[in-house]
Design a protein around this motif. Sequence first.
Motif, PDB file in Angstrom:
ATOM      1  N   LEU A 145     -22.923  14.322 -23.288  1.00  0.00           N
ATOM      2  CA  LEU A 145     -23.434  15.244 -22.645  1.00  0.00           C
ATOM      3  C   LEU A 145     -24.274  16.586 -22.873  1.00  0.00           C
ATOM      4  CD1 LEU A 145     -22.289  14.148 -18.671  1.00  0.00           C
ATOM      5  CD2 LEU A 145     -23.381  13.072 -20.851  1.00  0.00           C
ATOM      6  N   ASP A 146     -23.724  16.808 -24.503  1.00  0.00           N
ATOM      7  CA  ASP A 146     -24.171  18.598 -24.729  1.00  0.00           C
ATOM      8  C   ASP A 146     -25.193  18.414 -25.444  1.00  0.00           C
ATOM      9  OD1 ASP A 146     -22.407  19.862 -22.888  1.00  0.00           O
ATOM     10  OD2 ASP A 146     -20.760  20.366 -24.640  1.00  0.00           O
ATOM     11  N   GLN A 202     -12.837  12.234 -24.431  1.00  0.00           N
ATOM     12  CA  GLN A 202     -12.895  13.023 -23.524  1.00  0.00           C
ATOM     13  C   GLN A 202     -13.771  14.095 -24.221  1.00  0.00           C
ATOM     14  OE1 GLN A 202     -12.542  13.171 -19.622  1.00  0.00           O
ATOM     15  NE2 GLN A 202     -14.037  14.506 -19.832  1.00  0.00           N
ATOM     16  N   VAL A 203     -13.505  14.277 -25.430  1.00  0.00           N
ATOM     17  CA  VAL A 203     -14.425  14.965 -26.301  1.00  0.00           C
ATOM     18  C   VAL A 203     -15.348  14.511 -26.263  1.00  0.00           C
ATOM     19  CG1 VAL A 203     -14.560  15.943 -27.798  1.00  0.00           C
ATOM     20  CG2 VAL A 203     -12.107  16.117 -26.717  1.00  0.00           C
ATOM     21  N   LEU A 214     -17.042  11.982 -24.557  1.00  0.00           N
ATOM     22  CA  LEU A 214     -18.164  12.628 -23.785  1.00  0.00           C
ATOM     23  C   LEU A 214     -18.645  13.580 -23.104  1.00  0.00           C
ATOM     24  CD1 LEU A 214     -16.899  10.059 -20.725  1.00  0.00           C
ATOM     25  CD2 LEU A 214     -17.897   9.546 -23.035  1.00  0.00           C
ATOM     26  N   GLU A 215     -18.045  14.511 -23.641  1.00  0.00           N
ATOM     27  CA  GLU A 215     -18.635  16.128 -23.596  1.00  0.00           C
ATOM     28  C   GLU A 215     -19.447  16.226 -24.619  1.00  0.00           C
ATOM     29  OE1 GLU A 215     -17.456  17.821 -21.216  1.00  0.00           O
ATOM     30  OE2 GLU A 215     -15.645  17.658 -19.895  1.00  0.00           O
ATOM     31  N   SER A 216     -19.603  15.730 -25.739  1.00  0.00           N
ATOM     32  CA  SER A 216     -19.897  16.587 -27.012  1.00  0.00           C
ATOM     33  C   SER A 216     -21.750  15.531 -26.742  1.00  0.00           C
ATOM     34  CB  SER A 216     -20.066  16.619 -28.252  1.00  0.00           C
ATOM     35  OG  SER A 216     -19.588  14.857 -28.909  1.00  0.00           O
ATOM     36  N   TYR A 239     -12.380   8.265 -17.858  1.00  0.00           N
ATOM     37  CA  TYR A 239     -12.504   9.116 -18.062  1.00  0.00           C
ATOM     38  C   TYR A 239     -14.567   9.392 -17.483  1.00  0.00           C
ATOM     39  CZ  TYR A 239      -9.948   7.450 -21.944  1.00  0.00           C
ATOM     40  OH  TYR A 239      -9.190   8.068 -23.026  1.00  0.00           O
ATOM     41  N   GLN A 240     -14.436  10.988 -16.874  1.00  0.00           N
ATOM     42  CA  GLN A 240     -15.674  11.239 -17.073  1.00  0.00           C
ATOM     43  C   GLN A 240     -15.908  12.607 -17.164  1.00  0.00           C
ATOM     44  OE1 GLN A 240     -13.225  11.887 -12.283  1.00  0.00           O
ATOM     45  NE2 GLN A 240     -15.382  13.506 -11.904  1.00  0.00           N
ATOM     46  N   ALA A 241     -17.222  13.089 -17.103  1.00  0.00           N
ATOM     47  CA  ALA A 241     -18.149  14.469 -17.912  1.00  0.00           C
ATOM     48  C   ALA A 241     -19.286  14.604 -17.104  1.00  0.00           C
ATOM     49  CB  ALA A 241     -18.050  14.174 -18.906  1.00  0.00           C
ATOM     50  N   GLY A 242     -19.123  15.324 -16.899  1.00  0.00           N
ATOM     51  CA  GLY A 242     -20.433  16.218 -16.066  1.00  0.00           C
ATOM     52  C   GLY A 242     -20.402  15.887 -14.486  1.00  0.00           C
ATOM     53  N   ARG A 285     -28.382  17.025 -23.091  1.00  0.00           N
ATOM     54  CA  ARG A 285     -29.132  18.495 -22.071  1.00  0.00           C
ATOM     55  C   ARG A 285     -30.102  18.828 -22.221  1.00  0.00           C
ATOM     56  NH1 ARG A 285     -23.543  19.265 -20.248  1.00  0.00           N
ATOM     57  NH2 ARG A 285     -22.791  18.175 -18.690  1.00  0.00           N
TER      58      ARG A 285
END
Length: 307
Positions: free
Chosen positions: A9-10, A2-3, A5-7, A48-51, A13
């Motif tokens: 995307l960040d 999860q971390v 995926l978030e990183s 898992y999902q993000a954004g 961006r």
Amino acid sequence: MQVLLESILDEVRPLLGQGQVANYIPALADVDPCQLGIAMLGTDGTLYQAGDADTPFSIQSISKVFGLVQAISHAGETLWERLGHEPSGQAFNSLVQLEFEQGRPRNPFINAGALVIADINQSRYAAPILSMRDLVRRLTDNPHIISDTAVADSEYQHRARNASMAYLMQSFGNFHNDVEAVLKSYFHHCALTASCVDLVRGVSFLANNGRCLHGDETILTPRQTQQVNAIMATSGLYDEAGNFAYRVGLPGKSGVGGGIVAVVPGRYSLCVWSPALNASGNSLVGMIVLERLSEHLGWSVFSPILS
Ligand code: GLU
């Protein structure tokens, strides 16, 4: 995970805003280009999902995977009498090769090939638009999936290229149903709307030897699953399939709505979505996200050992 995926995307961006939404379909031109989502579903059922992973978007050519699966399920190997499974090296809507090759499309993932598949399915189903919608509902486990009729109508009004391909194939005897009726079916399939989370469920059988993760339904045999994955790997990203193999190294299928589905065989189904496209018609940021993820996790199917 999860971390990670978030990183990723960040990290990407700041690139949102580059590229162009598909404005050749007017109803798609209004989509906010700065959206970005990703979902990943493990064959053990972990999601898992993000954004913006829950935001529905126009699946466009991702529907070509579902069309192919539907055709395989009733026509089996005979469908290859009508089209090939070779990369085209041409734009998704090119007419050039079709004329040279007597109306036999190179593969099911360029528009000409998807139109032949839609023609094959039109011969089999009394209500092809609904049969496809129901297949996608079943595969995604989402009974609310619908086709956006504004997008389908907009595509029909701007159908000149797709209609040209279909009539050219008809002139070679490779189109059996009424062209306008098949075009309407095809555009409704492209106009289905689904989110990244829907689509990772929708293609989970491709990561799981042909079996859906929910309901334990067999969609394809293991051999057919390998074959669909092989066609995705060689032809799933239009004339950028080589670049996708080089940068990401996974079977994948993109759509001009900005979605890309990909498969880590035996392990994960993935979907990334960001509407702005690169010059080849693939999601610009989506490609970068998948490249980062695959590199980070050593997922390329061309790696000596899958980590
Ligand atoms: N509906 C689009 C078309 O036929 C699909 C193109 C795509 O996503 O590649 O032009």
